[in-house]
Enzyme design. Structure first.
Site, mmCIF file in Angstrom:
data_model
loop_
_atom_site.group_PDB
_atom_site.id
_atom_site.type_symbol
_atom_site.label_atom_id
_atom_site.label_comp_id
_atom_site.label_asym_id
_atom_site.label_seq_id
_atom_site.Cartn_x
_atom_site.Cartn_y
_atom_site.Cartn_z
ATOM 1 N N THR A 184 65.751 62.548 22.186
ATOM 2 C CA THR A 184 65.171 62.138 23.391
ATOM 3 C C THR A 184 66.597 62.244 24.150
ATOM 4 O O THR A 184 66.437 62.935 25.391
ATOM 5 C CB THR A 184 64.666 60.582 23.533
ATOM 6 N N ASN B 201 55.713 69.735 17.389
ATOM 7 C CA ASN B 201 55.611 68.372 16.617
ATOM 8 C C ASN B 201 54.137 68.063 16.450
ATOM 9 O O ASN B 201 54.039 67.558 15.609
ATOM 10 C CB ASN B 201 56.493 67.533 17.067
ATOM 11 N N CYS C 229 50.531 56.451 23.291
ATOM 12 C CA CYS C 229 49.887 55.083 23.502
ATOM 13 C C CYS C 229 50.415 54.519 25.003
ATOM 14 O O CYS C 229 51.480 53.787 24.914
ATOM 15 C CB CYS C 229 49.947 54.243 22.363
#
Ligand code: PLP
Length: 390
Positions: free
Chosen positions: A70, A149, A330
């Site tokens: 990231t 991914n 989520c």
């Protein structure tokens, strides 16, 4: 016994990475200090940098250690964008990239007035080279994934890199999902591109190959133009300020080397396991494979189970001892349909009916047998639960 089929989320720590991490964490010294302890730390760090560079096919000086994928992606995209201001504003962004990329690009759009040029994916999840190429002229930066991914599709990154070099645009590649699974080389993909254009940066992360969590690297080519995003010390060519994590770097180097050494054999073994899993799952009526049937990561199986909710299936499988993933984000506890699955043309309901199984170093034949034994019943029960709710 738990069957772990979520290696794309994170892969178990390799023993050699743990040992290297532990040994390096006992070295007392800051790698920037001049005294003997500092020199010891620097030796460990530079040894790790050389070994990671050898795996990635670049020069050691081009490896910038970070806190993970990231951070590498944020540094690359924001840094490359900023370095091209004010003359160029557009950003070539394929759909279906990892959230680190999508959200960094959105940030540039909201806060820096970047002009996002979205490139739609093909129905099997690949970035169409022609569509990507058309978006390139005058772009400040372009990005792409070596392998997706979620659906596991492999991209033709050699053509994407050549097109970027030809168009005079710097390209960043997210190789987080590809490292240790498919061959690539930074210098090979860079070829004889002119300074500062074509492939100039590439992101990887240690925990996807059995290294420690919280370590990664950004390859920054020697001629790349990139503005630092952290300000402080002059470590790592001034591109990433901050005391360097020598234990993390040593653990990463050990894991990356081990993954690369066994890559070919593991790819053949996992492809056979993957294809057996796919064949067994497709025997369940109303099941489809997403992504490309052959041009996909060796350990990736991404399935759509019609009329079942992915989260229910995930829960039922977890109860049966099998851990997998829906691949979706989520948000505040509410599962969102995956943007990758939507990008390959599925509607909202279908995008909620998917499950990803990712195999890795510790996956065995028996794991696949266990999954194939419990899967039909879990699908039947998930479908029954969905029909009661609707
Ligand atoms: N890019 C891809 C393709 C990934 O799969 C991931 C992790 O899931 C990342 C980036 C982010 O990496 P990290 O977890 O090291 O921040």
């Amino acid at each position: 016994m738990t069957v772990y089929l979520d290696h794309a989320a994170t892969s178990p720590l390799r023993p050699e990475a743990r040992e290297a991490w532990l040994a390096a964490s006992d070295v007392v010294g800051n790698a920037s200090s001049i005294h003997g302890g500092g020199q010891d730390a620097r030796r460990v760090l530079e040894d790790a940098r050389e070994r990671v560079a050898a795996v990635l096919g670049c020069d050691p000086i081009e490896v910038v250690f970070t806190s993970g994928g990231t951070e590498s992606i944020n540094l690359a995209l924001k840094g490359m964008w900023e370095a091209r201001q004010p003359e160029r504003r557009s950003f070539v962004l394929p759909d279906g990239e990892h959230h680190a990329t999508m959200d960094a690009a959105q940030w540039l759009w909201k806060n820096r007035d970047a002009h996002l040029l979205h490139v739609g994916l093909g129905s099997r999840g690949a970035i169409p080279v022609a569509r990507f190429t058309v978006a390139l002229p005058d772009a400040a930066v372009a990005t792409a994934m070596v392998a997706n991914n979620e659906v596991g599709t492999l991209n033709d990154v050699a053509s994407l890199a050549a097109a970027s070099a030809e168009a005079g645009v710097p390209l960043h590649l997210d190789a987080v999902a590809a490292l240790g699974h498919v061959p690539f080389s930074f210098s090979g993909l860079r070829g004889d591109a002119a300074p500062g254009v074509g492939l100039t940066a590439l992101s990887v992360s240690a925990h996807k190959v059995g290294g420690p969590v919280g370590v990664g690297a950004l390859v920054v080519g020697r001629t790349a133009r990139l503005a630092p995003q952290f300000h402080g010390g002059s470590q790592q060519r001034g591109l990433r300020a901050g005391t360097q994590d020598i234990a993390g770097a040593a653990g990463f180097a050990a894991a990356a080397e081990a993954a690369e050494a066994e890559r070919e054999g593991e790819a053949a073994r996992l492809t056979a396991l993957r294809d057996r899993l796919i064949a067994g799952a497709l025997a369940i009526p109303g099941t489809r494979l997403l992504g490309d049937p052959t041009r996909r990561l060796p350990g990736n199986v991404h399935l759509l189970f019609e009329d079942a909710v992915g989260e229910t299936l995930l829960f039922l499988l977890d109860q049966a001892g099998v851990q997998a993933s829906t691949g979706s984000a989520c948000q505040a506890g509410v599962p969102e349909p995956s943007h990758v699955v939507m990008a390959i043309g599925l509607d909202d309901m279908a995008a909620r009916s998917v499950l990803r199984f990712t195999l890795g170093r510790t996956t065995t034949d028996a794991d696949v047998d266990t999954l194939l034994r419990v899967l039909p019943d879990a699908v039947t029960r998930a479908r029954a639960a969905a029909s009661v709710r609707s």
